[in-house]
Motif scaffolding. Structure first.
Motif, mmCIF file in Angstrom:
data_model
loop_
_atom_site.group_PDB
_atom_site.id
_atom_site.type_symbol
_atom_site.label_atom_id
_atom_site.label_comp_id
_atom_site.label_asym_id
_atom_site.label_seq_id
_atom_site.Cartn_x
_atom_site.Cartn_y
_atom_site.Cartn_z
ATOM 1 N N ALA A 133 4.107 -22.675 6.738
ATOM 2 C CA ALA A 133 4.684 -21.518 6.187
ATOM 3 C C ALA A 133 4.169 -21.704 4.121
ATOM 4 C CB ALA A 133 6.233 -21.081 6.751
ATOM 5 N N ILE A 134 5.312 -23.211 4.071
ATOM 6 C CA ILE A 134 4.998 -22.903 2.817
ATOM 7 C C ILE A 134 3.189 -23.696 2.396
ATOM 8 C CG2 ILE A 134 5.586 -25.531 1.490
ATOM 9 C CD1 ILE A 134 7.612 -26.762 2.815
ATOM 10 N N THR A 135 3.153 -23.759 3.219
ATOM 11 C CA THR A 135 1.464 -24.529 2.905
ATOM 12 C C THR A 135 0.453 -22.509 2.549
ATOM 13 O OG1 THR A 135 0.430 -26.344 3.824
ATOM 14 C CG2 THR A 135 -0.965 -25.131 3.283
ATOM 15 N N LEU A 136 1.482 -22.048 3.569
ATOM 16 C CA LEU A 136 0.168 -20.425 3.162
ATOM 17 C C LEU A 136 1.135 -19.959 1.359
ATOM 18 C CD1 LEU A 136 0.512 -19.173 7.113
ATOM 19 C CD2 LEU A 136 -1.489 -19.592 5.222
ATOM 20 N N GLY A 137 2.337 -20.243 1.839
ATOM 21 C CA GLY A 137 2.904 -19.514 0.511
ATOM 22 C C GLY A 137 2.483 -20.265 -0.781
ATOM 23 N N ALA A 138 1.947 -21.093 -1.255
ATOM 24 C CA ALA A 138 1.570 -21.752 -2.056
ATOM 25 C C ALA A 138 -0.224 -21.103 -2.133
ATOM 26 C CB ALA A 138 0.775 -23.487 -1.448
ATOM 27 N N ASN A 139 -1.415 -20.753 -1.249
ATOM 28 C CA ASN A 139 -2.621 -20.210 -1.390
ATOM 29 C C ASN A 139 -2.059 -19.388 -1.456
ATOM 30 O OD1 ASN A 139 -4.926 -21.032 -0.253
ATOM 31 N ND2 ASN A 139 -4.179 -19.175 1.023
ATOM 32 N N ALA A 140 -0.976 -18.522 -1.099
ATOM 33 C CA ALA A 140 -1.118 -16.765 -2.172
ATOM 34 C C ALA A 140 -0.896 -16.677 -3.021
ATOM 35 C CB ALA A 140 -0.219 -16.265 -0.855
ATOM 36 N N ALA A 141 0.506 -17.758 -3.573
ATOM 37 C CA ALA A 141 0.533 -17.688 -4.770
ATOM 38 C C ALA A 141 -0.055 -18.648 -6.465
ATOM 39 C CB ALA A 141 2.053 -18.518 -5.046
ATOM 40 N N HIS A 142 -1.307 -18.887 -5.340
ATOM 41 C CA HIS A 142 -2.442 -19.665 -6.451
ATOM 42 C C HIS A 142 -3.364 -18.640 -6.742
ATOM 43 C CE1 HIS A 142 -5.170 -21.970 -8.224
ATOM 44 N NE2 HIS A 142 -6.315 -21.671 -7.221
ATOM 45 N N HIS A 143 -3.230 -17.794 -5.551
ATOM 46 C CA HIS A 143 -4.993 -16.212 -5.959
ATOM 47 C C HIS A 143 -3.889 -15.248 -6.334
ATOM 48 C CE1 HIS A 143 -8.093 -18.967 -3.898
ATOM 49 N NE2 HIS A 143 -6.666 -19.525 -2.444
ATOM 50 N N HIS A 144 -2.876 -14.887 -5.559
ATOM 51 C CA HIS A 144 -2.308 -13.422 -6.478
ATOM 52 C C HIS A 144 -0.659 -13.841 -6.552
ATOM 53 C CE1 HIS A 144 -5.933 -12.014 -4.384
ATOM 54 N NE2 HIS A 144 -6.153 -12.720 -3.886
ATOM 55 N N PRO A 145 -1.245 -14.641 -7.923
ATOM 56 C CA PRO A 145 1.482 -14.681 -8.104
ATOM 57 C C PRO A 145 1.875 -13.528 -8.328
ATOM 58 C CG PRO A 145 -0.345 -15.453 -9.924
ATOM 59 C CD PRO A 145 -1.295 -15.128 -8.518
ATOM 60 N N PHE A 146 3.032 -12.551 -7.668
ATOM 61 C CA PHE A 146 4.176 -12.161 -7.410
ATOM 62 C C PHE A 146 2.849 -10.400 -7.553
ATOM 63 C CE2 PHE A 146 4.915 -15.641 -11.510
ATOM 64 C CZ PHE A 146 5.750 -15.850 -10.107
ATOM 65 N N HIS A 147 1.717 -10.842 -6.406
ATOM 66 C CA HIS A 147 1.614 -9.214 -6.128
ATOM 67 C C HIS A 147 1.980 -8.395 -5.286
ATOM 68 C CE1 HIS A 147 -1.106 -6.449 -4.925
ATOM 69 N NE2 HIS A 147 -2.632 -7.007 -5.920
ATOM 70 N N VAL A 148 2.369 -7.160 -5.503
ATOM 71 C CA VAL A 148 2.803 -7.054 -4.417
ATOM 72 C C VAL A 148 2.903 -6.656 -3.132
ATOM 73 C CG1 VAL A 148 4.599 -4.805 -3.868
ATOM 74 C CG2 VAL A 148 4.606 -5.347 -6.199
ATOM 75 N N LEU A 149 1.546 -6.233 -3.185
ATOM 76 C CA LEU A 149 1.142 -6.447 -2.217
ATOM 77 C C LEU A 149 0.763 -7.672 -0.750
ATOM 78 C CD1 LEU A 149 -1.912 -3.179 -3.181
ATOM 79 C CD2 LEU A 149 0.624 -2.962 -1.626
ATOM 80 N N THR A 150 0.476 -8.416 -1.710
ATOM 81 C CA THR A 150 0.495 -9.551 -1.300
ATOM 82 C C THR A 150 1.662 -10.123 -0.663
ATOM 83 O OG1 THR A 150 -1.152 -10.366 -2.971
ATOM 84 C CG2 THR A 150 0.285 -12.135 -1.333
#
Length: 219
Positions: A133-150
């Motif tokens: 879960a931490i890794t997925l959160g880091a991966n999402a934050a890297h590509h789409h930081p603060f994106h509402v849909l993400t």
């Protein structure tokens, strides 16, 4: 919208194999075999909620906790991806050791008192699930930081994981009769293979980011 759908699918495919409510349902059923169906469903709902909050905290907060120690997102991706790969490989080889330990240490009459530990941790959400879960959160934050849909996609994915825990545990008796031991083994092994593939992809994302930063630094 397409990226949000990809993130939703990634959360589901990465977390479902390691949370593995299908694989955990026989052990849950063994621990609650003396309970009425209503009591089993109530306990399943509590475990599902505990699992949801553990995963959501790991996904959205874990990255920033690591960042406070000066650990960059690409490094988190590489380290987490390696953990995901190792976890998937371990699941392919053997899955039941930790859950057998839980079954030996928990008595059925104590189930409601121990709904969080060890029935939520480590039977349902263990260190491996938290790391993923931490890794997925880091991966999402890297590509789409603060994106509402993400963010919404991740929430939906975690809700679906929690619902799967509730359904698999709450209806464990029916599930065991329907799938049988062989069917549950096939599902677990196939999802574990996907987990290894996801770990490779996340690791590569981190390596690629580090290489790009080196190119910019020396370019």
């Amino acid at each position: 919208m397409q990226e949000a759908a990809k993130n939703l699918l990634l959360v589901l495919v990465a977390l479902f194999p390691i949370v593995d409510p299908l694989g955990g349902s026989p052990f849950f059923l063994a621990l609650t075999r003396d309970y009425a169906p209503e009591s089993r469903k109530a306990l399943s709902w509590r475990i599902a909620m505990n699992s949801f909050f553990l995963l959501i905290g790991s996904y959205f907060v874990g990255t920033y906790v690591l960042a406070s120690f000066g650990i960059s997102l690409p490094v988190v991706q590489i380290g987490g991806g390696l953990i995901v790969m190792a976890t998937g490989w371990t699941l392919l080889k053997h899955r039941d050791d930790e859950k057998h330990d839980v079954q030996r240490t928990v008595l059925p009459q104590d189930t409601f008192r121990q709904a969080f530990y060890p029935l939520t941790m480590p039977l349902t959400v263990g260190p491996g699930s938290i790391s993923v879960a931490i890794t997925l959160g880091a991966n999402a934050a890297h590509h789409h930081p603060f994106h509402v849909l993400t963010i919404l996609a991740a929430l939906v994915g975690l809700v679906l994981i929690a619902i799967s825990v509730f359904l698999c545990y709450g209806f464990a008796d029916r599930l065991a009769r329907m799938l049988g031991a062989t069917g549950m083994t096939v599902i677990t092994q196939l999802s574990s293979f996907f987990l290894v593939c996801i770990g490779v992809q996340i690791t590569w994302n981190g390596i690629k980011s580090l290489l790009e930063s080196l190119t910019l630094h020396f370019g």
